[in-house]
Each structure stands twice: as C-alpha cells, then as structure tokens.
Design an enzyme around this catalytic site. Sequence first.
Site, PDB file in Angstrom:
ATOM      1  N   GLY A  69       0.685  -1.004   0.154  1.00 50.22           N
ATOM      2  CA  GLY A  69      -0.006   0.127  -0.132  1.00 50.22           C
ATOM      3  C   GLY A  69       0.925   1.167   0.027  1.00 50.22           C
ATOM      4  N   HIS A  70       2.273   1.210  -0.086  1.00 52.11           N
ATOM      5  CA  HIS A  70       2.996   2.329  -0.065  1.00 52.11           C
ATOM      6  C   HIS A  70       3.788   2.392  -1.107  1.00 52.11           C
ATOM      7  CE1 HIS A  70       5.526   5.366   2.053  1.00 52.11           C
ATOM      8  NE2 HIS A  70       4.425   5.431   2.777  1.00 52.11           N
ATOM      9  N   PHE A  71       3.753   2.590  -2.349  1.00 54.08           N
ATOM     10  CA  PHE A  71       2.489   3.074  -3.152  1.00 54.08           C
ATOM     11  C   PHE A  71       2.280   1.761  -4.290  1.00 54.08           C
ATOM     12  CE2 PHE A  71       3.910   6.718  -0.761  1.00 54.08           C
ATOM     13  CZ  PHE A  71       2.595   7.140   0.030  1.00 54.08           C
ATOM     14  N   ILE A  96       7.913   2.743  -2.093  1.00 51.61           N
ATOM     15  CA  ILE A  96       8.722   3.529  -1.468  1.00 51.61           C
ATOM     16  C   ILE A  96       8.891   3.166  -0.078  1.00 51.61           C
ATOM     17  CG2 ILE A  96       9.238   5.589  -3.202  1.00 51.61           C
ATOM     18  CD1 ILE A  96       7.362   7.187  -1.231  1.00 51.61           C
TER      19      ILE A  96
END
Length: 158
Positions: A38-40, A45
């Site tokens: 979820g990042h991203f 990152i």
Amino acid sequence: MQLETFQLIDRIVDLNLDARTIVVEADVPPDSHSVFAGHFPGYPIMPGVLLTEAMAQSSGWLILGLTKFERMPFLAMVKEAKMRGFVSPGSTLTIDAKIEHEGSGFTVTSAKVRVGKELKCNAELTFRHIPFPSPDLRVHMDAMATKIGFPQQAMSNG
C-alpha cells in the site's frame, strides 16, 4: 531488514566509542514485501516512519555501546526530521549517528540515512535510557548484537 519483527539494522559497519559515532547498514527488502503493498501501488517507496525507526535503532546501538550494555535506550522524541528523497525497494541504507548531548538519563543524537552518496533523511533524536527492565530483554539484545556484528569488546557482559 526484518520488518515483521522491527529489526531494521542488518550490520554494524563502524562503531567508534571515542568519537561517539556509529555507521550501520540495512538492506531494504524487495518490492514484493508486504510493506510496499500500500506504499504505494505502482511506485513502491520505503515509509518515512521506518526510515526514522532505522535512525533510532542505529542511535540506540550507539547508546548501548557507550553504556556498555548497562542501560536500554527508548526513543522519546523525534525533532527536525526531514525526508529528503525516496528510498526504493532493494536499496542498501547507510545510517550514521552521533551523540550530540548526554545528561539526566537522556541522550540526544543526530542521524542521517544515505543511499550511496545521496542523503535521504536526517533527524535529531532524543532517548531516555534506563537499566535493563527485564533480563529477557537483555538476553534478546545480546543475541541481536551478535547477529548484526556488534563489537564484543564494546559489551560489558557479552
């Protein structure tokens, strides 16, 4: 890095107790790691909070060395944290920390994270340190010190 257990430091590169500095390395996991889900999506990152924690753990190892493993540091404050660039999966972080001030059971460090020569983030960190609150925690820290190559001569009972 073992993100599941919050063990973000892979190895000690240099510990200089006279200069009150430490250099460590950490290998960021590949983009298949769940932290990047979820990042991203499409642009993975390393989360800034994990970069900050890596600086805190580096500083903590320095404090452990300076206190000869007699006191356990706990992060108390993050000041002046600046994220200066993105960290991609698979990168190797080099983290430098140095003691800026000590007194009254607190220690202030400055720390920075680089990938290669590029500065990615830096912060001033304050730690409260107390005698080890649990024998189990001391045993765990001794084992982690061995795993990451902490110099044995810098440990009082190691």
